[in-house]
Design a protein around this motif. Sequence first.
Motif, mmCIF file in Angstrom:
data_model
loop_
_atom_site.group_PDB
_atom_site.id
_atom_site.type_symbol
_atom_site.label_atom_id
_atom_site.label_comp_id
_atom_site.label_asym_id
_atom_site.label_seq_id
_atom_site.Cartn_x
_atom_site.Cartn_y
_atom_site.Cartn_z
ATOM 1 N N PRO A 1 0.790 -1.237 0.000
ATOM 2 C CA PRO A 1 0.000 0.000 0.000
ATOM 3 C C PRO A 1 0.818 1.281 0.000
ATOM 4 O O PRO A 1 0.371 2.304 -0.515
ATOM 5 N N GLU A 2 2.018 1.249 0.570
ATOM 6 C CA GLU A 2 2.840 2.453 0.647
ATOM 7 C C GLU A 2 4.183 2.186 -0.018
ATOM 8 O O GLU A 2 5.005 1.435 0.498
ATOM 9 N N PHE A 3 4.391 2.791 -1.181
ATOM 10 C CA PHE A 3 5.619 2.556 -1.924
ATOM 11 C C PHE A 3 6.124 3.863 -2.521
ATOM 12 O O PHE A 3 5.372 4.828 -2.687
ATOM 13 N N LEU A 4 7.400 3.889 -2.829
ATOM 14 C CA LEU A 4 8.015 5.037 -3.484
ATOM 15 C C LEU A 4 8.072 4.760 -4.977
ATOM 16 O O LEU A 4 8.598 3.727 -5.404
ATOM 17 N N LEU A 5 7.517 5.663 -5.775
ATOM 18 C CA LEU A 5 7.519 5.474 -7.220
ATOM 19 C C LEU A 5 8.949 5.288 -7.725
ATOM 20 O O LEU A 5 9.849 6.051 -7.367
ATOM 21 N N ASP A 6 9.160 4.253 -8.512
ATOM 22 C CA ASP A 6 10.462 3.867 -9.062
ATOM 23 C C ASP A 6 11.410 3.310 -8.005
ATOM 24 O O ASP A 6 12.590 3.080 -8.283
ATOM 25 N N GLY A 7 10.899 3.094 -6.794
ATOM 26 C CA GLY A 7 11.720 2.487 -5.754
ATOM 27 C C GLY A 7 11.950 1.013 -6.031
ATOM 28 O O GLY A 7 11.150 0.351 -6.687
ATOM 29 N N ARG A 8 13.054 0.474 -5.529
ATOM 30 C CA ARG A 8 13.409 -0.926 -5.737
ATOM 31 C C ARG A 8 13.197 -1.698 -4.436
ATOM 32 O O ARG A 8 13.657 -1.279 -3.383
ATOM 33 N N TYR A 9 12.516 -2.831 -4.533
ATOM 34 C CA TYR A 9 12.146 -3.607 -3.357
ATOM 35 C C TYR A 9 12.484 -5.081 -3.562
ATOM 36 O O TYR A 9 12.286 -5.625 -4.651
ATOM 37 N N SER A 10 12.975 -5.712 -2.514
ATOM 38 C CA SER A 10 13.181 -7.161 -2.541
ATOM 39 C C SER A 10 12.070 -7.813 -1.727
ATOM 40 O O SER A 10 11.489 -7.194 -0.835
ATOM 41 N N PHE A 11 11.751 -9.063 -2.036
ATOM 42 C CA PHE A 11 10.730 -9.763 -1.262
ATOM 43 C C PHE A 11 11.088 -11.236 -1.126
ATOM 44 O O PHE A 11 11.818 -11.806 -1.947
ATOM 45 N N SER A 12 10.565 -11.837 -0.072
ATOM 46 C CA SER A 12 10.690 -13.277 0.121
ATOM 47 C C SER A 12 9.340 -13.802 0.596
ATOM 48 O O SER A 12 8.665 -13.165 1.403
ATOM 49 N N VAL A 13 8.939 -14.937 0.055
ATOM 50 C CA VAL A 13 7.693 -15.598 0.445
ATOM 51 C C VAL A 13 8.067 -16.938 1.067
ATOM 52 O O VAL A 13 8.680 -17.782 0.417
ATOM 53 N N ASP A 14 7.704 -17.113 2.329
ATOM 54 C CA ASP A 14 8.047 -18.335 3.056
ATOM 55 C C ASP A 14 6.834 -19.239 3.226
ATOM 56 O O ASP A 14 5.687 -18.804 3.108
ATOM 57 N N ASN A 15 7.107 -20.501 3.534
ATOM 58 C CA ASN A 15 6.071 -21.508 3.805
ATOM 59 C C ASN A 15 5.177 -21.782 2.602
ATOM 60 O O ASN A 15 3.990 -22.082 2.753
ATOM 61 N N VAL A 16 5.743 -21.666 1.404
ATOM 62 C CA VAL A 16 4.998 -22.056 0.205
ATOM 63 C C VAL A 16 4.921 -23.581 0.190
ATOM 64 O O VAL A 16 5.942 -24.264 0.258
ATOM 65 N N ASN A 17 3.716 -24.104 0.121
ATOM 66 C CA ASN A 17 3.512 -25.548 0.203
ATOM 67 C C ASN A 17 3.715 -26.195 -1.168
ATOM 68 O O ASN A 17 3.016 -25.883 -2.125
ATOM 69 N N TYR A 18 4.682 -27.088 -1.234
ATOM 70 C CA TYR A 18 5.007 -27.760 -2.494
ATOM 71 C C TYR A 18 4.948 -29.266 -2.267
ATOM 72 O O TYR A 18 5.707 -29.813 -1.462
ATOM 73 N N GLY A 19 4.035 -29.927 -2.950
ATOM 74 C CA GLY A 19 3.922 -31.370 -2.774
ATOM 75 C C GLY A 19 3.336 -31.717 -1.415
ATOM 76 O O GLY A 19 2.646 -30.932 -0.779
ATOM 77 N N ARG A 20 3.649 -32.885 -0.924
ATOM 78 C CA ARG A 20 3.044 -33.386 0.310
ATOM 79 C C ARG A 20 3.825 -32.998 1.558
ATOM 80 O O ARG A 20 3.274 -32.929 2.644
ATOM 81 N N HIS A 21 5.120 -32.772 1.433
ATOM 82 C CA HIS A 21 5.928 -32.594 2.634
ATOM 83 C C HIS A 21 6.732 -31.294 2.670
ATOM 84 O O HIS A 21 7.261 -30.947 3.721
ATOM 85 N N SER A 22 6.839 -30.585 1.576
ATOM 86 C CA SER A 22 7.820 -29.511 1.489
ATOM 87 C C SER A 22 7.234 -28.133 1.757
ATOM 88 O O SER A 22 6.170 -27.777 1.242
ATOM 89 N N LYS A 23 7.916 -27.362 2.575
ATOM 90 C CA LYS A 23 7.653 -25.945 2.764
ATOM 91 C C LYS A 23 8.870 -25.210 2.222
ATOM 92 O O LYS A 23 9.980 -25.387 2.725
ATOM 93 N N ILE A 24 8.677 -24.393 1.191
ATOM 94 C CA ILE A 24 9.821 -23.771 0.541
ATOM 95 C C ILE A 24 9.745 -22.253 0.631
ATOM 96 O O ILE A 24 8.724 -21.687 1.027
ATOM 97 N N ARG A 25 10.840 -21.620 0.231
ATOM 98 C CA ARG A 25 10.934 -20.161 0.226
ATOM 99 C C ARG A 25 11.326 -19.697 -1.170
ATOM 100 O O ARG A 25 12.210 -20.286 -1.793
ATOM 101 N N VAL A 26 10.653 -18.647 -1.659
ATOM 102 C CA VAL A 26 11.019 -18.066 -2.948
ATOM 103 C C VAL A 26 11.339 -16.591 -2.745
ATOM 104 O O VAL A 26 10.730 -15.917 -1.910
ATOM 105 N N THR A 27 12.308 -16.086 -3.499
ATOM 106 C CA THR A 27 12.748 -14.702 -3.348
ATOM 107 C C THR A 27 12.917 -14.052 -4.713
ATOM 108 O O THR A 27 13.204 -14.718 -5.709
#
Length: 250
Positions: free
Chosen positions: A90-116
């Motif tokens: 909701p609050e960003f600087l126009l043309d600003g650069r941001y990194s992100f990470s998403v944790d606990n993404v459920n993949y398959g039956r047993h895996s919790k992964i992270r994507v960045t």
Amino acid sequence: MFKQMSALMVCICLIFITTGSVLASQNVYVEEVKFREGGIVEIDLEDKTDKDAQIVWTKQETVSVRDASGREVKAELRKHDDDTFFLTVPEFLLDGRYSFSVDNVNYGRHSKIRVTSYFVASPQWKAEYDGPVVPGSSDPIGKTTLYVGEMEFKNGNELEIDIDDAVGHDNEITWDGKEKIMVADKDGKTYPVRVKKYDNDEIELLIDGLASGAKYGVEIRGILYRGEKVTLVAEFEATGGWEYKDPRKK
């Protein structure tokens, strides 16, 4: 004998589960990122083994978004389909650069992964990748340990910025007067800004035309730090007496 075999089977299962998690984290990556109006970021995931259907939305995923100075900003994550997420900033600087990470993404039956990955808050901006992107390596945000430690707004148009270094080298900042400084609101409108004072790891700015109580972004490009040019981005509120202190600053 049976106890030994049972223990062995448990160990083997744990090895398979752990190995599966590692392989999953290597296979799944952010394939495409798009920035849309209103601070909406579309994130498309890809699986090198073409098993996108194994990515399952569980509502247990967590997200962290940081600006170029390393400051965490508000963000909300929601599902679009099995391999696509929408990120709302909701609050960003126009043309600003941001990194992100998403944790606990459920993949398959047993895996919790992270994507960045990363994004640039610019209209129609998008990027495509053919493999994982680690923030701070191949993205344009960089590896600087500098960050905005403190800010204070006063006298209607003065902004004091104190710069710190996570590893204690902020005394190695050099100002040469060639820094590019921009102040803008969420609509991208920029405001006249000039430097009142340079002081080692501090800079004082005078900014004209600000509306009292409104929020603005400030970007300082070209800070000379340990032989490299560094960019810092922060957000402030044009309210007399407003102050900010980064949690990392003691």
